[in-house]
Enzyme design. Structure first.
Site, PDB file in Angstrom:
ATOM      1  N   GLY A  22       0.768  -1.249   0.000  1.00  0.00           N
ATOM      2  CA  GLY A  22       0.000   0.000   0.000  1.00  0.00           C
ATOM      3  C   GLY A  22       0.792   1.288   0.000  1.00  0.00           C
ATOM      4  O   GLY A  22       0.209   2.368   0.032  1.00  0.00           O
TER       5      GLY A  22
ATOM      6  N   PRO B 116       4.820  -4.888  -0.830  1.00  0.00           N
ATOM      7  CA  PRO B 116       4.727  -3.735  -1.722  1.00  0.00           C
ATOM      8  C   PRO B 116       4.601  -4.172  -3.179  1.00  0.00           C
ATOM      9  O   PRO B 116       5.293  -5.093  -3.616  1.00  0.00           O
ATOM     10  CB  PRO B 116       6.054  -3.000  -1.494  1.00  0.00           C
ATOM     11  CG  PRO B 116       6.988  -4.031  -0.960  1.00  0.00           C
ATOM     12  CD  PRO B 116       6.168  -5.103  -0.289  1.00  0.00           C
ATOM     13  N   GLY B 117       3.711  -3.560  -3.910  1.00  0.00           N
ATOM     14  CA  GLY B 117       3.585  -3.840  -5.341  1.00  0.00           C
ATOM     15  C   GLY B 117       3.940  -2.580  -6.117  1.00  0.00           C
ATOM     16  O   GLY B 117       5.009  -2.458  -6.708  1.00  0.00           O
ATOM     17  N   ARG B 118       3.018  -1.617  -6.029  1.00  0.00           N
ATOM     18  CA  ARG B 118       3.180  -0.353  -6.741  1.00  0.00           C
ATOM     19  C   ARG B 118       4.535   0.314  -6.441  1.00  0.00           C
ATOM     20  O   ARG B 118       5.193   0.831  -7.339  1.00  0.00           O
ATOM     21  CB  ARG B 118       2.050   0.583  -6.286  1.00  0.00           C
ATOM     22  CG  ARG B 118       1.897   1.850  -7.073  1.00  0.00           C
ATOM     23  CD  ARG B 118       0.907   2.787  -6.355  1.00  0.00           C
ATOM     24  NE  ARG B 118      -0.285   2.139  -5.860  1.00  0.00           N
ATOM     25  CZ  ARG B 118      -1.441   2.053  -6.547  1.00  0.00           C
ATOM     26  NH1 ARG B 118      -1.534   2.603  -7.733  1.00  0.00           N
ATOM     27  NH2 ARG B 118      -2.482   1.458  -6.008  1.00  0.00           N
TER      28      ARG B 118
ATOM     29  N   CYS C 275     -13.346   2.870 -28.725  1.00  0.00           N
ATOM     30  CA  CYS C 275     -14.673   3.370 -29.062  1.00  0.00           C
ATOM     31  C   CYS C 275     -15.457   3.568 -27.772  1.00  0.00           C
ATOM     32  O   CYS C 275     -16.360   2.800 -27.459  1.00  0.00           O
ATOM     33  CB  CYS C 275     -15.343   2.338 -29.959  1.00  0.00           C
ATOM     34  SG  CYS C 275     -16.610   3.075 -30.934  1.00  0.00           S
ATOM     35  N   GLU C 276     -15.070   4.586 -27.012  1.00  0.00           N
ATOM     36  CA  GLU C 276     -15.602   4.784 -25.666  1.00  0.00           C
ATOM     37  C   GLU C 276     -15.207   6.202 -25.258  1.00  0.00           C
ATOM     38  O   GLU C 276     -14.016   6.509 -25.180  1.00  0.00           O
ATOM     39  CB  GLU C 276     -14.921   3.737 -24.759  1.00  0.00           C
ATOM     40  CG  GLU C 276     -15.302   3.751 -23.343  1.00  0.00           C
ATOM     41  CD  GLU C 276     -16.332   2.659 -23.002  1.00  0.00           C
ATOM     42  OE1 GLU C 276     -16.485   1.696 -23.773  1.00  0.00           O
ATOM     43  OE2 GLU C 276     -16.992   2.820 -21.978  1.00  0.00           O
TER      44      GLU C 276
HETATM   45  N1  LLP Z   1      -1.121  -7.192  -0.702  1.00  0.00           N
HETATM   46  C1  LLP Z   1      -2.436  -7.377  -0.894  1.00  0.00           C
HETATM   47  C2  LLP Z   1      -3.134  -8.416  -0.155  1.00  0.00           C
HETATM   48  C3  LLP Z   1      -3.123  -6.575  -1.819  1.00  0.00           C
HETATM   49  O1  LLP Z   1      -4.433  -6.749  -1.985  1.00  0.00           O
HETATM   50  C4  LLP Z   1      -2.416  -5.593  -2.551  1.00  0.00           C
HETATM   51  C5  LLP Z   1      -3.102  -4.769  -3.537  1.00  0.00           C
HETATM   52  C6  LLP Z   1      -1.037  -5.442  -2.320  1.00  0.00           C
HETATM   53  C7  LLP Z   1      -0.418  -6.259  -1.381  1.00  0.00           C
HETATM   54  C8  LLP Z   1      -0.188  -4.453  -3.048  1.00  0.00           C
HETATM   55  O2  LLP Z   1      -0.585  -3.147  -2.869  1.00  0.00           O
HETATM   56  P1  LLP Z   1       0.352  -1.947  -3.411  1.00  0.00           P
HETATM   57  O3  LLP Z   1       1.631  -1.987  -2.610  1.00  0.00           O
HETATM   58  O4  LLP Z   1       0.591  -2.161  -4.829  1.00  0.00           O
HETATM   59  O5  LLP Z   1      -0.448  -0.735  -3.136  1.00  0.00           O
HETATM   60  N2  LLP Z   1      -5.614  -1.705  -9.260  1.00  0.00           N
HETATM   61  C9  LLP Z   1      -5.423  -0.693  -8.241  1.00  0.00           C
HETATM   62  C10 LLP Z   1      -4.653  -1.231  -7.071  1.00  0.00           C
HETATM   63  C11 LLP Z   1      -5.322  -2.418  -6.424  1.00  0.00           C
HETATM   64  C12 LLP Z   1      -4.508  -2.973  -5.297  1.00  0.00           C
HETATM   65  C13 LLP Z   1      -5.083  -4.249  -4.817  1.00  0.00           C
HETATM   66  N3  LLP Z   1      -4.333  -4.895  -3.814  1.00  0.00           N
HETATM   67  C14 LLP Z   1      -4.700   0.499  -8.867  1.00  0.00           C
HETATM   68  O6  LLP Z   1      -4.453   0.483 -10.054  1.00  0.00           O
HETATM   69  O7  LLP Z   1      -4.421   1.457  -8.189  1.00  0.00           O
END
Ligand code: LLP
Length: 431
Positions: A248, A291-293, A361-362
């Site tokens: 997050g 962390p993902g993003r 087309c949107e």
């Molecule tokens: N762990 C869990 C259990 C999660 O559900 C998520 C994200 C993460 C880690 C990673 O979160 P991050 O560090 O990336 O914030 N599609 C949306 C984001 C959805 C995130 C869902 N879960 C967007 O484009 O902003």
């Protein structure tokens, strides 16, 4: 261009990982996802090192691969010595295909299929994050039938409001994810998990939301979660080992964003974990984060070619590009804002406010509205920054526009890590 993010420009050309954006566009075409490999590696290493520092080696970073999933990102994560979080058989299969160590995988999902649970058991996933009691019962029965032990965490809703966009907020009580603390559901699940056959409850998990800038919600979540571990010990005598605090961490999309250096999260959060554990008479848990993003987001840039530029006097100027909601659905979903520049005239100041439109087309297919940009002409190259997370991974083929390739750049060299789809690919599964 005057942006908060640091970009490299040589002779007016945007450079990505030492390669000019114009050369990349020439070699691979547009739209094109470009990932700066060094930035990805640096952020993985920084998370890894700071976890080691703040938790004295008793922790693991699990890259949330939903942000950007392909074989190469798992190879890089392995190489950087971190784990991963997967949320589907597809992600798990991709990780397995490159030999990702199963003991470093957390498997999420609020409604995992039977086949997914089976694969998780057969392949020996280290932590299956069980979302609900139905799943717990199914997994326990399945493990028993296979004469195996499922290693699990329970997903808890700590009830924290992390002040972010509703669609990407998952820790509050009205959420499809996890077990609520307030209602006693979480404690009931712990007791059931401890009693369940062929299940080993390793610990608990929470994820309070995404693109969060404040430190407080993370600290608060850590206190609530460790407090709950204390309660579990008091009520059952069992001391859980693992505490997974999810992901997050917010990143810089535009100048309006103020990301916190993650050392600033890690310090207070680790302190909260240690203090609360001591207060509850618990040993320091093994801490995981996801962390993902924050690992891939800022490393990505999408390149597009500008087509028509349509000025509607007194209303707006549409700059249309050769991609759009197919490769980046985040504007249409969340009205997400991005910094963008003309990559082939990268030092020209922005001179107009435009709407960047996609090709689908949107009407809502936009990449941004009220975007400051230099005067765009057909044939210009548009670079949209910070598209490394949740762009390629959320891409669609709407209008049968193929998904673009992903290229990694590093030290002046580029290589394809995901091939772009061909027309043949588009009809491959049609019968
Ligand atoms: N762990 C869990 C259990 C999660 O559900 C998520 C994200 C993460 C880690 C990673 O979160 P991050 O560090 O990336 O914030 N599609 C949306 C984001 C959805 C995130 C869902 N879960 C967007 O484009 O902003």
């Amino acid at each position: 261009m005057n942006l908060k993010r640091s970009i490299q420009v040589e002779d007016g050309q945007l450079m990505l990982g030492g390669v000019s954006a114009a050369d990349l566009a020439k070699e691979y075409g547009t739209p094109l996802y470009v990932m700066d490999e060094q930035m990805v590696r640096d952020s993985m290493a920084a998370f890894r090192d700071s976890m080691n520092r703040f938790y004295e080696g008793k922790g693991l970073v699990c890259y949330a691969s939903k942000a950007f999933c392909c074989k190469e990102i798992y190879r890089i994560a392995m190489d950087e010595g971190i784990g991963t979080d997967v949320v589907s058989l597809g992600e798990l299969y991709t990780a397995k295909s490159v030999g990702f160590p199963m003991d470093k995988i957390c498997f999420h999902g609020n409604n995992k299929t039977h086949r997914e649970l089976e694969a998780a058991l057969e392949w020996g996933v280290g932590r299956i994050v069980v979302d609900n009691l139905t799943e717990l019962a199914e997994l326990s029965a399945l493990a028993e039938s296979k004469n195996q032990t499922a290693q699990i965490l329970l997903r808890i809703k700590p009830g924290i409001d992390a002040h972010t966009h509703n669609f990407i907020r998952t820790g509050q009580i009205d959420s499809k994810f996890g077990l609520a603390l307030e209602t006693g559901e979480a404690m009931e699940a712990v007791k059931e998990a401890l009693a369940a056959k062929n299940v080993r409850l390793r610990g608990i998990h929470c994820h309070i939301g995404s693109q969060i800038f404040a430190v407080d919600p993370f600290v608060h979540a850590a206190e609530v979660m460790v407090g709950f571990m204390g309660q579990v010990k008091a009520e059952t005598g069992v001391e859980l080992e693992d505490l997974n605090l999810g992901g997050g961490f917010g990143i810089l999309y535009t100048d309006a964003d103020e990301p916190v250096p993650f050392g600033d999260y890690m310090g207070p959060v680790s302190e909260a974990v240690k203090k609360t554990a001591a207060k509850c008479g618990l040993a320091q848990p093994f801490v995981l984060i996801e962390p993902g993003r924050a690992i891939v987001g800022e490393a990505g840039t999408t390149l597009y070619t500008v087509g028509s530029v349509k000025n509607i006097p007194g209303i707006r100027t549409y700059v249309s590009v050769d991609g759009g909601m197919g490769d980046n659905p985040r504007y249409i979903l969340y009205q997400s804002r991005y910094d963008m520049i003309l990559a082939n005239r990268a030092d020209e100041p922005a001179s107009q406010m435009v709407t960047v439109a996609g090709r689908c087309c949107e009407s809502g297919d936009l990449i941004g509205e009220n975007v400051p940009l230099a005067a765009a002409q057909p044939g210009d190259l548009l670079a949209v920054f910070a598209t490394g997370a949740y762009n390629y991974s959320m891409a669609s083929r709407y209008n049968r526009v193929p998904v673009p390739p992903v290229v990694m750049v590093k030290d002046g060299k580029s290589r394809v890590v995901v091939r772009g789809e061909s027309l043949e690919d588009l009809i491959r599964n049609d019968c």
